[in-house]
Design a protein around this motif. Structure first.
Motif, mmCIF file in Angstrom:
data_model
loop_
_atom_site.group_PDB
_atom_site.id
_atom_site.type_symbol
_atom_site.label_atom_id
_atom_site.label_comp_id
_atom_site.label_asym_id
_atom_site.label_seq_id
_atom_site.Cartn_x
_atom_site.Cartn_y
_atom_site.Cartn_z
ATOM 1 N N ALA A 1 0.827 -1.209 0.000
ATOM 2 C CA ALA A 1 0.000 0.000 0.000
ATOM 3 C C ALA A 1 0.861 1.258 0.000
ATOM 4 C CB ALA A 1 -0.938 -0.004 1.209
ATOM 5 N N ARG A 2 1.957 1.224 0.747
ATOM 6 C CA ARG A 2 2.832 2.376 0.808
ATOM 7 C C ARG A 2 3.512 2.617 -0.538
ATOM 8 N NH1 ARG A 2 7.436 2.389 5.339
ATOM 9 N NH2 ARG A 2 8.422 0.956 3.856
ATOM 10 N N GLU A 3 3.948 1.535 -1.192
ATOM 11 C CA GLU A 3 4.553 1.666 -2.509
ATOM 12 C C GLU A 3 3.529 2.201 -3.518
ATOM 13 O OE1 GLU A 3 7.711 0.891 -3.459
ATOM 14 O OE2 GLU A 3 8.478 -0.021 -1.637
ATOM 15 N N LEU A 4 2.310 1.652 -3.488
ATOM 16 C CA LEU A 4 1.277 2.102 -4.412
ATOM 17 C C LEU A 4 0.890 3.549 -4.160
ATOM 18 C CD1 LEU A 4 -1.052 -1.038 -4.549
ATOM 19 C CD2 LEU A 4 0.309 -0.113 -6.420
ATOM 20 N N GLY A 5 0.960 3.949 -2.876
ATOM 21 C CA GLY A 5 0.629 5.330 -2.539
ATOM 22 C C GLY A 5 1.516 6.320 -3.260
ATOM 23 N N ALA A 6 2.764 5.927 -3.491
ATOM 24 C CA ALA A 6 3.693 6.826 -4.192
ATOM 25 C C ALA A 6 3.250 7.087 -5.627
ATOM 26 C CB ALA A 6 5.099 6.223 -4.178
ATOM 27 N N LEU A 7 2.553 6.114 -6.232
ATOM 28 C CA LEU A 7 2.128 6.256 -7.617
ATOM 29 C C LEU A 7 0.959 7.218 -7.765
ATOM 30 C CD1 LEU A 7 2.341 2.529 -8.809
ATOM 31 C CD2 LEU A 7 4.058 4.330 -9.010
ATOM 32 N N ARG A 8 0.345 7.624 -6.646
ATOM 33 C CA ARG A 8 -0.762 8.577 -6.707
ATOM 34 C C ARG A 8 -0.281 10.024 -6.664
ATOM 35 N NH1 ARG A 8 -3.139 4.751 -3.038
ATOM 36 N NH2 ARG A 8 -2.675 6.117 -1.270
ATOM 37 N N ARG A 9 1.018 10.215 -6.616
ATOM 38 C CA ARG A 9 1.558 11.568 -6.495
ATOM 39 C C ARG A 9 1.922 12.130 -7.866
ATOM 40 N NH1 ARG A 9 5.342 9.926 -1.300
ATOM 41 N NH2 ARG A 9 3.607 8.999 -0.147
ATOM 42 N N PRO A 10 1.296 13.234 -8.260
ATOM 43 C CA PRO A 10 1.593 13.835 -9.569
ATOM 44 C C PRO A 10 3.076 14.165 -9.746
ATOM 45 C CG PRO A 10 -0.361 14.834 -8.593
ATOM 46 C CD PRO A 10 0.241 13.974 -7.534
ATOM 47 N N ALA A 11 3.732 14.529 -8.634
ATOM 48 C CA ALA A 11 5.149 14.888 -8.712
ATOM 49 C C ALA A 11 5.984 13.747 -9.278
ATOM 50 C CB ALA A 11 5.661 15.264 -7.320
ATOM 51 N N VAL A 12 5.652 12.526 -8.890
ATOM 52 C CA VAL A 12 6.400 11.357 -9.353
ATOM 53 C C VAL A 12 6.276 11.215 -10.869
ATOM 54 C CG1 VAL A 12 6.449 8.833 -9.316
ATOM 55 C CG2 VAL A 12 6.313 10.114 -7.169
ATOM 56 N N TRP A 13 5.074 11.305 -11.373
ATOM 57 C CA TRP A 13 4.858 11.109 -12.815
ATOM 58 C C TRP A 13 5.429 12.250 -13.629
ATOM 59 C CZ3 TRP A 13 4.206 6.428 -14.001
ATOM 60 C CH2 TRP A 13 3.532 5.556 -13.133
ATOM 61 N N LEU A 14 5.411 13.462 -13.092
ATOM 62 C CA LEU A 14 6.048 14.576 -13.786
ATOM 63 C C LEU A 14 7.550 14.346 -13.927
ATOM 64 C CD1 LEU A 14 4.178 17.680 -12.344
ATOM 65 C CD2 LEU A 14 4.317 17.027 -14.753
ATOM 66 N N MET A 15 8.170 13.833 -12.862
ATOM 67 C CA MET A 15 9.602 13.563 -12.935
ATOM 68 C C MET A 15 9.909 12.425 -13.892
ATOM 69 S SD MET A 15 11.547 15.668 -11.507
ATOM 70 C CE MET A 15 12.963 14.649 -11.874
ATOM 71 N N ASP B 1 9.061 7.194 0.941
ATOM 72 C CA ASP B 1 8.599 5.937 1.503
ATOM 73 C C ASP B 1 8.648 4.792 0.495
ATOM 74 O OD1 ASP B 1 6.791 7.562 0.187
ATOM 75 O OD2 ASP B 1 5.024 6.686 1.130
ATOM 76 N N ALA B 2 9.065 5.057 -0.746
ATOM 77 C CA ALA B 2 9.111 4.005 -1.764
ATOM 78 C C ALA B 2 10.376 4.134 -2.611
ATOM 79 C CB ALA B 2 7.869 4.090 -2.650
ATOM 80 N N PRO B 3 11.563 4.101 -1.993
ATOM 81 C CA PRO B 3 12.799 4.328 -2.754
ATOM 82 C C PRO B 3 13.091 3.251 -3.789
ATOM 83 C CG PRO B 3 13.304 3.576 -0.536
ATOM 84 C CD PRO B 3 11.832 3.847 -0.571
#
Length: 415
Positions: free
Chosen positions: A216-230, A345-347
């Motif tokens: 769940a913590r790893e998947l939570g990172a995929l909900r962050r727009p910042a991640v996909w922009l990078m 939380d998801a390095p």
């Protein structure tokens, strides 16, 4: 009872401190083991490009059909690596690295035995699925032995094995394939993988500090727009390195009018540039938030213009190739640090996504270059495709950076 629990806690803390101290003391061995693993992975990846004509002829398929095996590997990185990272979220990073090397060995062993192009493509997909997950887990382990605040240096260390593979591993794999058959290349990669697995087993510390986290913590990172922009910044910006690297052969023979014997030298020059840029970029990434990306992307844009205008002069072409490799690799550790900063939380997953972005960049650069060539714009025109893509990545980064940072800060870290 309370005293016993307290004593146990003290012993656990003492054991953790001892383990961490031992890990730091044996840092060099651990980092060597991690880099040896990426060297083996890079040799298999880039070496496959060097033997594509060999297995095309051996398996009785055309060259375009043979490229399916190369494409399948890239899909393995883009699709398989994030999937494995999520499925293995709870696994200790040491155990994950060993499991990934076992899968890597199986994929290359089966590749060496593949009777047709369909199965070879399947086995290359399996092998490719290891790459991103290994880099992500390896960066976590390297960060642990380096200590806090050295994420860029840690990722650059793991990436270093891959860049060295472009200098030594890929030419070696290609030479072995040419002299002993293409299957021998994969057997050589298997041998390197065995050495890497033994080194990882011996030198990666056994500690609960490297334990995994929840899915769940790893998947939570995929909900962050910042991640996909990078990820978009990386996929667009880094594509220019492949709009150059993919076409170095034609640059040397067709544009510069040199003998084909100069191609390996040009590839080596490019690989040395990548290695130098990666080393410097790892140090800059830990000290400056954006300098690695901005300077790296801006520098490569200048060099692309020089190649596009004057690349027919081999005296300029070779230094420019070194520069493109160096400036672009200068940016990649900062991409990793920024990704991890947006999802601390998801390095491991961020490392896998970074490698997925690099493989998307590979496809974008090659496709863009092929488009300009098909349009009849000349051999050196591929650099203009890279120029457009990297410019888009740099604009996306500079325009969206403040919004990205605010978006990342507004989303709490999931415990």
């Amino acid at each position: 009872m309370q005293q016993t629990a307290y004593d146990q806690q003290c012993k656990a803390e003492e054991h953790r401190h001892t383990t961490a101290t031992t890990a730091i003391r044996h840092r060099g061995h651990t980092l060597f083991a991690l880099a040896l693993g990426t060297f083996a992975i890079g040799t298999g990846e880039f070496g496959s490009n060097g033997i594509i004509q060999l297995f095309s002829s051996s398996l009785g398929v055309s060259l375009p059909v043979a490229t399916y095996a190369i494409t399948a590997y890239a899909f393995g990185v883009v699709i398989g690596s994030p999937a494995i990272t999520l499925l293995a979220a709870r696994v200790n990073r040491r155990s994950l690295l060993l499991g990934l090397m076992a899968l890597f060995l199986a994929g290359n062993l089966l590749s060496a035995l593949a009777p047709n192009i369909v199965l070879l493509a399947v086995f290359r997909f399996i092998t490719g699925s290891v790459q991103g997950a290994y880099f992500g887990a390896g960066a976590v382990v390297a960060g642990y032995v380096y200590g806090p605040g050295k994420g860029g240096k840690a990722f650059a260390t793991v990436m270093g094995g891959l860049t060295i593979a472009t200098i030594a591993g890929a030419p070696l794999g290609t030479y072995i394939g040419q002299t002993a058959g293409w299957r021998a290349t994969y057997w050589t990669v298997v041998a390197l993988g065995v050495l890497a697995a033994l080194a990882l087993f011996a030198w990666v510390p056994r500690t609960d500090d490297l334990r995994g986290g929840s899915v769940a913590r790893e998947l939570g990172a995929l909900r962050r727009p910042a991640v996909w922009l990078m990820v978009g910044v990386a996929a667009l910006g880094i594509s220019s390195i492949f709009a150059v690297y993919t076409f170095i052969g034609p640059f040397v023979t067709d544009a510069a009018g040199q003998d084909a014997s100069l191609i390996p030298i040009a590839l080596t020059v490019f690989g040395v540039g990548m290695t130098v840029g990666n080393y410097l970029g790892g140090r800059v990434a830990d000290r400056f938030e954006s300098r690695g990306i901005v300077c790296g992307y801006a520098g490569v844009l200048v060099l692309l213009v020089l190649i596009g205008l004057f690349g027919s002069n081999v005296a300029l072409l070779l230094p420019a190739l070194f520069g493109v490799g160096a400036t672009m690799m200068f940016a990649i550790p900062t991409v990793q640090v920024r990704l991890t900063g947006f999802a601390p939380d998801a390095p491991t997953l961020m490392g896998a996504l970074n490698l997925a972005a690099l493989n998307l960049a590979n496809s974008l650069g090659a496709i863009g270059g092929a488009f300009t060539l098909d349009a009849g714009w000349g051999t050196l025109s591929t650099v203009w495709a890279g120029f457009v893509l990297t410019s888009a990545g740099l604009i996306l980064y500079t325009v969206a950076i403040s919004q990205v940072s605010r978006a990342a800060a507004s989303i709490p870290v999931t415990e």
